[in-house]
Enzyme design. Structure first.
Site, PDB file in Angstrom:
ATOM      1  N   ILE A 225      42.902  15.537 -23.210  1.00 61.07           N
ATOM      2  CA  ILE A 225      43.186  15.683 -24.638  1.00 61.07           C
ATOM      3  C   ILE A 225      44.252  14.681 -25.074  1.00 61.07           C
ATOM      4  O   ILE A 225      44.197  14.115 -26.168  1.00 61.07           O
ATOM      5  CB  ILE A 225      43.617  17.133 -24.947  1.00 61.07           C
ATOM      6  CG1 ILE A 225      42.406  18.072 -24.818  1.00 61.07           C
ATOM      7  CG2 ILE A 225      44.220  17.240 -26.348  1.00 61.07           C
ATOM      8  CD1 ILE A 225      42.745  19.550 -24.905  1.00 61.07           C
TER       9      ILE A 225
ATOM     10  N   GLU B 248      49.559  27.193   1.705  1.00 57.82           N
ATOM     11  CA  GLU B 248      49.512  28.662   1.754  1.00 57.82           C
ATOM     12  C   GLU B 248      48.073  29.177   1.782  1.00 57.82           C
ATOM     13  O   GLU B 248      47.770  30.228   1.235  1.00 57.82           O
ATOM     14  CB  GLU B 248      50.262  29.272   0.568  1.00 57.82           C
ATOM     15  CG  GLU B 248      51.705  28.848   0.443  1.00 57.82           C
ATOM     16  CD  GLU B 248      52.581  29.336   1.577  1.00 57.82           C
ATOM     17  OE1 GLU B 248      52.160  30.270   2.283  1.00 57.82           O
ATOM     18  OE2 GLU B 248      53.667  28.766   1.775  1.00 57.82           O
TER      19      GLU B 248
ATOM     20  N   PHE C 184      54.235  19.342   7.768  1.00 59.46           N
ATOM     21  CA  PHE C 184      54.137  19.844   6.391  1.00 59.46           C
ATOM     22  C   PHE C 184      54.992  21.095   6.184  1.00 59.46           C
ATOM     23  O   PHE C 184      54.548  22.080   5.604  1.00 59.46           O
ATOM     24  CB  PHE C 184      52.677  20.117   6.013  1.00 59.46           C
ATOM     25  CG  PHE C 184      51.831  18.883   5.972  1.00 59.46           C
ATOM     26  CD1 PHE C 184      52.139  17.839   5.115  1.00 59.46           C
ATOM     27  CD2 PHE C 184      50.730  18.757   6.817  1.00 59.46           C
ATOM     28  CE1 PHE C 184      51.365  16.688   5.083  1.00 59.46           C
ATOM     29  CE2 PHE C 184      49.959  17.608   6.795  1.00 59.46           C
ATOM     30  CZ  PHE C 184      50.276  16.574   5.923  1.00 59.46           C
ATOM     31  N   ILE C 185      56.225  21.023   6.665  1.00 62.09           N
ATOM     32  CA  ILE C 185      57.128  22.171   6.570  1.00 62.09           C
ATOM     33  C   ILE C 185      57.981  22.057   5.304  1.00 62.09           C
ATOM     34  O   ILE C 185      58.814  21.163   5.178  1.00 62.09           O
ATOM     35  CB  ILE C 185      58.036  22.261   7.817  1.00 62.09           C
ATOM     36  CG1 ILE C 185      57.179  22.245   9.096  1.00 62.09           C
ATOM     37  CG2 ILE C 185      58.900  23.504   7.734  1.00 62.09           C
ATOM     38  CD1 ILE C 185      56.117  23.326   9.161  1.00 62.09           C
TER      39      ILE C 185
ATOM     40  N   GLN D 140      34.727  19.769 -31.849  1.00 62.92           N
ATOM     41  CA  GLN D 140      34.284  20.871 -30.996  1.00 62.92           C
ATOM     42  C   GLN D 140      34.611  20.632 -29.530  1.00 62.92           C
ATOM     43  O   GLN D 140      34.977  21.568 -28.811  1.00 62.92           O
ATOM     44  CB  GLN D 140      32.775  21.086 -31.161  1.00 62.92           C
ATOM     45  CG  GLN D 140      32.247  22.331 -30.442  1.00 62.92           C
ATOM     46  CD  GLN D 140      30.755  22.492 -30.590  1.00 62.92           C
ATOM     47  OE1 GLN D 140      30.000  21.684 -30.040  1.00 62.92           O
ATOM     48  NE2 GLN D 140      30.318  23.497 -31.330  1.00 62.92           N
TER      49      GLN D 140
END
Length: 384
Positions: free
Chosen positions: A332, A358, A159-160, A274
């Site tokens: 939405i 991170e 995962f570099i 609403q």
């Protein structure tokens, strides 16, 4: 306590926003089309041209010291600029930067790695994560064995970010009894990379080191002091992650507002309902909270204060916020939000990464709680 920007800071922000709107956002349809067809979103030549235009406008090395040709705008302005960059999903960033730990190199290392990276002539990657050592960075298994004036490195990293494109790597390995050490390793020294397919556009790599020989002079910093460098790399810019997410969330929220004002259902626009209003209101509240937490962390960095606790809070809050906002925005938009005609589903996949890389949400919570329990951070104190 003054929350306003100086006239100069306001001008910088507005100039960056204008550049993004004029030069970068028009590329969004092309990026979406390329990605739908399985190609990289942005051609390297286009990115190179964009950075050249930005450099002519004075945006080069935003947080790079002036002695290296940078603008040295500082952490707060860097965060604000990141927010502006986050308003587009085009994979663009201003050039002229280098990994902060490269400044710890010798003069020879700076000439070979730091300066060419700042100038865009070389590309780096940071390699600490391993298949069995993600959040637990101290559990590194990659080994470095001394052989005369060289070190022989063997192991695997995963995962570099930028690992497929980089021509050199800052790799962390256990150097015998000395402990974790950082080595600068050129690709032509023998390490290999393989891309890792992901649900988003982030293209990490696995790196394999099979008896890769590295000269002694390629140790970055001190022998056995690599873990400290790694934490410096991880912690220094952690507040920049939520900064860019804030820009994305603001852009998407505006898209939701605009759509709600024209989309009709049962004889009226959905902005009158609403349920929609509450989603818009909650999103605005969460964005504003994330913004000030992020700027506070950046302020601490700029003041030379310990910003680790504040950065963990900002990163955790910002990552969760961005995922909640994009989910509401997609809701939405209904079925259209789920299609690839709009960038919302792309942002949905992209922003999910923020809660993992991170430092995962869980690690941030662990860090925050431990700081409070051990007394490293205090409740109720402002500006300390």
């Amino acid at each position: 306590m003054d929350f306003s920007l100086t006239p100069e800071e306001r001008q910088i922000r507005d100039t960056v926003r204008a550049f993004i709107e004029k030069e970068v956002m028009p590329l969004e349809p092309e990026v979406l089309r390329n990605e739908r067809e399985g190609r990289p979103g942005l051609d390297p030549d286009v990115l190179r041209d964009l950075r050249a235009k930005a450099r002519k406008s004075g945006f080069w090395g935003i947080n790079t010291p002036e002695e290296y040709g940078g603008a040295a705008l500082g952490p707060i302005m860097s965060a604000i600029i990141a927010m502006e960059l986050g308003r587009t999903f085009v994979p663009f960033s201003f050039g002229g930067t280098a990994d902060n730990i490269l400044y710890a190199g010798t003069e020879e290392q700076k000439q070979r790695y730091l300066i060419p990276t700042i100038e865009g002539e070389r590309r780096s990657c940071f390699a600490i994560t391993e298949p069995g050592a993600g959040s637990d960075a101290r559990n590194i298994r990659t080994k470095a064995v001394r052989d005369g004036s060289e070190w022989v490195i063997s192991g695997e990293k995963t995962f570099i970010t930028g690992g497929n494109e980089a021509d050199f790597v800052m790799v962390f390995a256990v150097a015998e009894e000395h402990g974790v050490t950082c080595f600068l390793v050129d690709r032509d020294m023998g390490w290999k990379s393989e891309p890792i397919p992901t649900m988003g556009q982030w293209g990490p790599a696995s790196l394999v080191f099979e008896d890769v020989r590295v000269p002694e002079e390629n140790i970055l910093g001190e022998l056995g002091k690599g873990f400290e460098l790694a934490m410096q790399w991880i912690g220094q810019g952690r507040y920049m992650i939520p900064a860019r997410a804030i820009g994305s969330a603001e852009r998407m929220l505006q898209m939701a507002i605009d759509y709600a004002k024209i989309r009709k259902s049962m004889g009226q626009t959905i902005s009158n309902y609403q349920a929609i209003q509450w989603m818009i209101a909650d999103s605005q509240v969460e964005i504003e909270a994330a913004k000030w937490l992020t700027l506070y962390a950046a302020w601490r960095v700029g003041e030379g204060m310990d910003a680790r606790h504040a950065s963990s809070i900002a990163k955790l809050n910002g990552a969760v916020m961005a995922n909640q906002v994009v989910d509401r925005v997609l809701q939405i938009h209904g079925g259209m939000g789920y299609t690839k005609e709009l960038p919302i589903e792309r942002w949905y996949r992209e922003l999910r990464l923020l809660r993992i890389f991170e430092g995962t949400d869980e690690i941030q919570r662990r860090t925050i709680a431990r700081n409070l329990i051990k007394g490293h951070a205090k409740l109720g104190l402002i500006g300390e």
